[in-house]
Design a protein around this motif. Structure first.
Motif, PDB file in Angstrom:
ATOM      1  N   LYS A 138      12.454  -0.669  -9.748  1.00 62.27           N
ATOM      2  CA  LYS A 138      11.248  -0.397 -10.519  1.00 62.27           C
ATOM      3  C   LYS A 138      11.266   1.044 -11.020  1.00 62.27           C
ATOM      4  O   LYS A 138      11.747   1.944 -10.341  1.00 62.27           O
ATOM      5  CB  LYS A 138      10.045  -0.611  -9.607  1.00 62.27           C
ATOM      6  CG  LYS A 138       8.716  -0.523 -10.290  1.00 62.27           C
ATOM      7  CD  LYS A 138       7.527  -0.613  -9.345  1.00 62.27           C
ATOM      8  CE  LYS A 138       7.720  -1.519  -8.156  1.00 62.27           C
ATOM      9  NZ  LYS A 138       6.564  -1.596  -7.285  1.00 62.27           N
ATOM     10  N   ILE A 139      10.712   1.228 -12.218  1.00 54.61           N
ATOM     11  CA  ILE A 139      10.458   2.577 -12.730  1.00 54.61           C
ATOM     12  C   ILE A 139       8.972   2.646 -13.041  1.00 54.61           C
ATOM     13  O   ILE A 139       8.475   1.948 -13.921  1.00 54.61           O
ATOM     14  CB  ILE A 139      11.256   2.878 -14.017  1.00 54.61           C
ATOM     15  CG1 ILE A 139      12.753   2.735 -13.776  1.00 54.61           C
ATOM     16  CG2 ILE A 139      10.926   4.288 -14.516  1.00 54.61           C
ATOM     17  CD1 ILE A 139      13.592   2.920 -15.015  1.00 54.61           C
ATOM     18  N   LYS A 140       8.268   3.469 -12.283  1.00 56.65           N
ATOM     19  CA  LYS A 140       6.839   3.662 -12.522  1.00 56.65           C
ATOM     20  C   LYS A 140       6.659   4.721 -13.605  1.00 56.65           C
ATOM     21  O   LYS A 140       7.542   5.548 -13.821  1.00 56.65           O
ATOM     22  CB  LYS A 140       6.151   4.123 -11.233  1.00 56.65           C
ATOM     23  CG  LYS A 140       6.242   3.128 -10.101  1.00 56.65           C
ATOM     24  CD  LYS A 140       5.638   3.713  -8.842  1.00 56.65           C
ATOM     25  CE  LYS A 140       5.893   2.797  -7.652  1.00 56.65           C
ATOM     26  NZ  LYS A 140       5.455   3.422  -6.396  1.00 56.65           N
ATOM     27  N   PHE A 141       5.512   4.695 -14.270  1.00 52.16           N
ATOM     28  CA  PHE A 141       5.237   5.686 -15.311  1.00 52.16           C
ATOM     29  C   PHE A 141       5.475   7.115 -14.821  1.00 52.16           C
ATOM     30  O   PHE A 141       5.995   7.943 -15.547  1.00 52.16           O
ATOM     31  CB  PHE A 141       3.797   5.567 -15.814  1.00 52.16           C
ATOM     32  CG  PHE A 141       3.567   4.437 -16.780  1.00 52.16           C
ATOM     33  CD1 PHE A 141       4.604   3.649 -17.249  1.00 52.16           C
ATOM     34  CD2 PHE A 141       2.293   4.159 -17.233  1.00 52.16           C
ATOM     35  CE1 PHE A 141       4.392   2.614 -18.144  1.00 52.16           C
ATOM     36  CE2 PHE A 141       2.057   3.130 -18.127  1.00 52.16           C
ATOM     37  CZ  PHE A 141       3.104   2.363 -18.591  1.00 52.16           C
ATOM     38  N   GLU A 142       5.094   7.391 -13.585  1.00 54.15           N
ATOM     39  CA  GLU A 142       5.239   8.755 -13.058  1.00 54.15           C
ATOM     40  C   GLU A 142       6.707   9.181 -12.938  1.00 54.15           C
ATOM     41  O   GLU A 142       7.000  10.363 -12.796  1.00 54.15           O
ATOM     42  CB  GLU A 142       4.529   8.903 -11.714  1.00 54.15           C
ATOM     43  CG  GLU A 142       5.146   8.055 -10.623  1.00 54.15           C
ATOM     44  CD  GLU A 142       4.138   7.276  -9.804  1.00 54.15           C
ATOM     45  OE1 GLU A 142       4.360   7.143  -8.597  1.00 54.15           O
ATOM     46  OE2 GLU A 142       3.145   6.809 -10.365  1.00 54.15           O
ATOM     47  N   ASN A 143       7.619   8.220 -13.005  1.00 54.59           N
ATOM     48  CA  ASN A 143       9.053   8.533 -12.952  1.00 54.59           C
ATOM     49  C   ASN A 143       9.710   8.447 -14.326  1.00 54.59           C
ATOM     50  O   ASN A 143      10.927   8.367 -14.438  1.00 54.59           O
ATOM     51  CB  ASN A 143       9.755   7.596 -11.968  1.00 54.59           C
ATOM     52  CG  ASN A 143       9.271   7.827 -10.551  1.00 54.59           C
ATOM     53  OD1 ASN A 143       9.047   8.955 -10.141  1.00 54.59           O
ATOM     54  ND2 ASN A 143       9.066   6.752  -9.825  1.00 54.59           N
ATOM     55  N   MET A 144       8.881   8.472 -15.360  1.00 55.37           N
ATOM     56  CA  MET A 144       9.356   8.505 -16.740  1.00 55.37           C
ATOM     57  C   MET A 144       8.965   9.867 -17.297  1.00 55.37           C
ATOM     58  O   MET A 144       7.790  10.126 -17.535  1.00 55.37           O
ATOM     59  CB  MET A 144       8.725   7.362 -17.549  1.00 55.37           C
ATOM     60  CG  MET A 144       9.100   5.996 -17.014  1.00 55.37           C
ATOM     61  SD  MET A 144       8.216   4.637 -17.811  1.00 55.37           S
ATOM     62  CE  MET A 144       8.903   4.718 -19.453  1.00 55.37           C
ATOM     63  N   HIS A 145       9.951  10.726 -17.459  1.00 60.85           N
ATOM     64  CA  HIS A 145       9.682  12.124 -17.798  1.00 60.85           C
ATOM     65  C   HIS A 145       9.759  12.371 -19.300  1.00 60.85           C
ATOM     66  O   HIS A 145      10.313  11.583 -20.050  1.00 60.85           O
ATOM     67  CB  HIS A 145      10.668  13.018 -17.056  1.00 60.85           C
ATOM     68  CG  HIS A 145      10.741  12.705 -15.590  1.00 60.85           C
ATOM     69  ND1 HIS A 145       9.694  12.924 -14.736  1.00 60.85           N
ATOM     70  CD2 HIS A 145      11.718  12.139 -14.839  1.00 60.85           C
ATOM     71  CE1 HIS A 145      10.038  12.531 -13.517  1.00 60.85           C
ATOM     72  NE2 HIS A 145      11.251  12.038 -13.558  1.00 60.85           N
ATOM     73  N   GLY A 146       9.166  13.499 -19.738  1.00 65.49           N
ATOM     74  CA  GLY A 146       9.259  13.928 -21.130  1.00 65.49           C
ATOM     75  C   GLY A 146       8.117  13.467 -22.007  1.00 65.49           C
ATOM     76  O   GLY A 146       8.065  13.812 -23.185  1.00 65.49           O
ATOM     77  N   ASP A 147       7.196  12.703 -21.470  1.00 69.65           N
ATOM     78  CA  ASP A 147       6.065  12.201 -22.252  1.00 69.65           C
ATOM     79  C   ASP A 147       5.113  11.479 -21.305  1.00 69.65           C
ATOM     80  O   ASP A 147       5.454  11.201 -20.162  1.00 69.65           O
ATOM     81  CB  ASP A 147       6.555  11.229 -23.336  1.00 69.65           C
ATOM     82  CG  ASP A 147       5.556  11.056 -24.490  1.00 69.65           C
ATOM     83  OD1 ASP A 147       4.407  11.511 -24.367  1.00 69.65           O
ATOM     84  OD2 ASP A 147       5.949  10.457 -25.503  1.00 69.65           O
ATOM     85  N   LYS A 148       3.945  11.176 -21.791  1.00 70.96           N
ATOM     86  CA  LYS A 148       3.018  10.273 -21.090  1.00 70.96           C
ATOM     87  C   LYS A 148       3.216   8.912 -21.754  1.00 70.96           C
ATOM     88  O   LYS A 148       3.386   8.822 -22.967  1.00 70.96           O
ATOM     89  CB  LYS A 148       1.568  10.730 -21.261  1.00 70.96           C
ATOM     90  CG  LYS A 148       1.273  12.062 -20.627  1.00 70.96           C
ATOM     91  CD  LYS A 148       1.094  11.907 -19.153  1.00 70.96           C
ATOM     92  CE  LYS A 148       0.688  13.250 -18.552  1.00 70.96           C
ATOM     93  NZ  LYS A 148       0.861  13.269 -17.127  1.00 70.96           N
TER      94      LYS A 148
END
Length: 168
Positions: free
Chosen positions: A105-115
């Motif tokens: 899983k990739i949660k939003f908090e682990n997606m960097h560089g933007d919201k």
């Protein structure tokens, strides 16, 4: 000619196969009284229900064991980079499958560089500022963030896209 046909393929249902084949072989001497037919139908239904429940439990155990094995494997690969493919997007992140068939899983908090936000209509995750779009089937570069055998979870974070390896 038979009016009804049954065939079971799941290994856990082999006892039912055996039971039905035995019953069919005894049809010539079977007592076709209404009472006997009702009894046999009830017996078969009960056995089939138990077999179906056992099959569901076996599938759950198999799935849980596989998830535990994958998480245990990934526990020793934390921080490593992998190419993957997005297999599912949902309102809080996405699932990615690696080339070795391990999913995480990739949660939003682990997606960097933007919201990021989930777009229900497009079934995509879209960056507010960059408009970067993540959808099912898209290749992504991920880093193993954490894994836990006990909870059977694997979490990734998005790696730098420029690092995505070129296919040959």
């Amino acid at each position: 000619q038979l009016k009804k046909y049954c065939h079971f393929t799941a290994p856990i249902r082999r006892i039912i196969d055996f039971m039905i084949h035995s019953f069919i072989s005894e049809l010539e001497t079977f007592d076709y009284s209404e009472e006997n037919i009702e009894r046999i139908e009830k017996e078969f239904n009960e056995i089939c229900e138990r077999a179906s429940e056992a099959e569901r439990v076996a599938q759950l155990i198999e799935s849980e064991t596989l998830a535990m094995d994958m998480a245990e494997y990934m526990e020793s690969h934390i921080g490593e980079e992998f190419d993957g493919i997005i297999t599912e997007v949902y309102p809080h992140g996405m699932f990615v499958k690696l080339s070795n068939n391990i999913s995480g899983k990739i949660k939003f908090e682990n997606m960097h560089g933007d919201k990021f936000r989930y777009d229900y209509d497009k079934r995509a995750i879209i960056g507010f500022a960059t408009k970067k779009k993540y959808q099912i089937g898209k290749k992504v570069f991920v880093i193993a963030k954490d894994a836990c055998k006990a909870t059977r979870t694997i979490n990734f974070e998005i790696g730098k896209q420029k690092s995505l390896r070129k296919e040959s």
